[in-house]
Design an enzyme around this catalytic site. Structure first.
Site, PDB file in Angstrom:
ATOM      1  CD  GLU A 193      -3.214  -1.039   1.975  1.00 33.04           C
ATOM      2  OE1 GLU A 193      -3.228  -0.187   2.879  1.00 33.04           O
ATOM      3  OE2 GLU A 193      -4.155  -1.836   1.775  1.00 33.04           O
ATOM      4  CD  GLU A 316      -3.656  -6.045   2.842  1.00 33.36           C
ATOM      5  OE1 GLU A 316      -4.531  -5.312   3.334  1.00 33.36           O
ATOM      6  OE2 GLU A 316      -2.439  -5.838   2.968  1.00 33.36           O
TER       7      GLU A 316
HETATM    8  O1  AHR Z   1      -5.367  -6.153   6.699  1.00 32.12           O
HETATM    9  C1  AHR Z   1      -5.248  -5.032   7.512  1.00 32.12           C
HETATM   10  C2  AHR Z   1      -4.559  -3.865   6.828  1.00 32.12           C
HETATM   11  O2  AHR Z   1      -5.337  -3.402   5.766  1.00 32.12           O
HETATM   12  C3  AHR Z   1      -3.221  -4.149   6.187  1.00 32.12           C
HETATM   13  O3  AHR Z   1      -2.171  -4.097   7.088  1.00 32.12           O
HETATM   14  C4  AHR Z   1      -3.100  -3.049   5.181  1.00 32.12           C
HETATM   15  O4  AHR Z   1      -2.294  -3.386   4.096  1.00 32.12           O
HETATM   16  C5  AHR Z   1      -4.535  -2.752   4.804  1.00 32.12           C
HETATM   17  O5  AHR Z   1      -4.810  -1.400   4.811  1.00 32.12           O
END
Ligand code: AHR
Length: 513
Positions: A193, A316
């Site tokens: 991110e 994710e």
């Molecule tokens: O999964 C939780 C968080 O969500 C992660 O650390 C991040 O990459 C995302 O914003």
């Protein structure tokens, strides 16, 4: 009431509302792309009790463990054939320095987990412990490098430490720490991110840093990981566009993140249980946006990579609710209901349809965090409905996707939202059988789905169904068996046609014969 009467009543409740009829045709003559097993990947971050307590208890714990990893949790995860685990973050990755996590555990530095609750990070779980876990699971490793507070040198040395078979000082340090042979790193990501917690960068700036770092990620050919560029999120396609143009020759794929929030608002996301139908449907409607996100990102990548050499890695995804009352807000602990299983299945069906481009995904997260497979409380553990969705979909790992067409599918509408009633996908699995997954999004009405395979008489379907009377059915430590899959089968009628009655709010996976 006697148990038989209670069972009949429950079935009547499940089938409440009149069924509608749809027809699915599976085209076995035109096989599509292989569904990479890594589409069923998991994510384990140093966050809350996702690792510490949840899976790692340490070798001296009274909780039965192997090399510090809980036997009960590892055993359950093995049953869903976890193919890949991403570690150590997430946002945590961009503040993680790998040298803190090697050598004698009692000598490792204690740091502050600034992203997640400000708690102490003992560094008890480091590189060697992580590889013990993936070995126990029989999974591959996805290691996320630190670009935010790290450097090209730090990432280059970590890759050398893990993968070198030379006699270099770093390779010898790995040997001294107990691992003679190089570790097998399947994927290595440069940051996470980067548009946010990973450093608030622009895609152009990130691309320049990525090129510099990638140049120095040297590994022997047979141990070289696939290198991943950290991409965009939600409906922003600019990252996929810029990264596929700039990094085409230096990356194996671009990551993408999308979380499902019932209200669509980060400030008040919605509860994990005790929600009403408006948040059932808003959650399903929001999760189905994944389809549009993948289509748009893939189209952006097509401009520079029409051959689809690069993967779009959804590393994710999952539901994100308000945390459970009384828990640390930084730990992201939430319950998990039938709704989560439906969310998981809807996403699997989308990933299967895009198997050519989406070659890896990681649900957030494996244990005790966000849309987890397993929840733990000290020595107790429970399996969530999401766990069962993964278990039911195991035959799709490494299967060949098959095109489907759905006739007469209807919309389910409520509270101003509209979603297709039936979602489906099909594939020919490694065992040679055709598997069909069906999801009924409507919580009030069952659906009769006729199943056709041109050129084949469909005689029967056999597999499992996951459903319950309540939209928020979930397992608790006091009642851990409240919701779990049941056997499901159907046979062709006298007219030679096979119809599957999909109960309201249900996920079905069957082998078609
Ligand atoms: O999964 C939780 C968080 O969500 C992660 O650390 C991040 O990459 C995302 O914003």
């Amino acid at each position: 009431m006697n148990p038989i009467k209670r069972g009949v009543l429950a079935l009547c409740m499940l089938a409440s509302g009149s069924a509608f009829a749809a027809e699915i045709t599976i085209d076995t003559a035109k096989p599509g792309a292989v569904i990479n097993k890594d589409v069923y990947g998991q994510f384990a971050e140093h966050l809350g009790t996702g690792i510490y307590e949840g899976i790692w208890v340490g070798p001296k714990s009274k909780i039965p463990n192997t090399k510090g990893w809980r036997n009960d949790v590892v055993g359950a995860l093995k049953d869903i054939q976890v193919p890949l685990v991403r570690w150590p973050g997430g946002c945590f990755a961009d503040e993680y320095h790998w040298r803190d996590g090697i050598g004698p555990r009692e000598k490792r530095p204690v740091k502050v987990n600034t992203n997640w609750g400000g708690v102490d990070e003992s560094n008890a779980v480091g590189t060697h412990e992580f590889f013990d876990l993936v070995d126990l699971l029989g999974a591959d490793a996805y290691v996320n490098g630190n670009l935010g507070t790290g450097s090209a040198q730090e990432m280059s040395e970590w890759v050398e430490y893990m993968t070198s078979d030379s006699k270099s000082t770093l390779a010898n340090l790995r040997r001294k720490n107990g691992h003679d042979k190089p570790f097998k790193v399947a994927y290595f990501a440069v940051g996470n991110e980067a548009w946010g917690c990973g450093g608030n960068m622009s895609p152009q700036y990130y691309s320049n840093l990525y090129k510099q770092v990638e140049t120095f990620l040297r590994a022997p050919k047979q141990y070289r990981p696939k290198i991943i560029a950290s991409g965009g999120n939600d409906n922003d396609v600019v990252w996929s566009e810029v990264l596929s143009k700039e990094l085409k020759k230096q990356t194996d794929g671009i990551s993408f993140h999308y979380y499902t929030i019932p209200t669509g608002k980060w400030e008040v996301k919605g509860a994990s249980t005790a929600f009403q139908e408006n948040e059932w449907i808003s959650t399903l409607s929001n999760t189905l946006r994944m389809e549009d996100h993948i289509q748009k990102n893939s189209a952006a990548m097509d401009k520079h990579d029409p051959e689809k050499k690069l993967g779009l890695f959804v590393d994710e995804w999952g539901t994100w609710y308000d945390v459970e009352k009384g828990t640390n807000p930084g730990f992201l602990f939430q319950q998990n209901t039938l709704r989560d299983a439906v969310v998981a299945a809807l996403n699997f069906n989308i990933f299967h349809a895009h198997a050519e481009r989406v070659r890896m995904t990681n649900i957030a997260q494996m244990v005790n965090v966000l849309q987890a497979m397993i929840l733990t409380d000290k020595d107790k553990m429970l399996l969530t409905p999401t766990y069962y969705a993964y278990q039911m979909y195991v035959p799709f790992q490494g299967a060949t996707s098959l095109p489907i067409s759905l006739k007469d599918n209807q919309d389910y509408s409520a509270a101003g939202f509209k979603v297709p009633e039936i979602s489906a996908s099909a594939a020919r699995a490694k065992d040679g059988k055709v598997y069909l997954a069906l999801v009924n999004t409507n919580p009030n009405k069952s659906a009769d789905v006729a199943v056709n395979i041109p050129g084949q008489v469909v005689k029967s379907v056999k597999g499992r169904v996951l459903t319950a009377a309540a939209m928020d059915a979930h397992n608790t430590f006091a009642a851990p068996q409240t919701i779990k899959p049941a056997a499901f089968s159907a046979t062709a009628g006298a007219d030679g046609k096979l119809t599957v009655k999909v109960p309201a709010k249900a996920v079905i996976v069957v082998a078609v014969e």
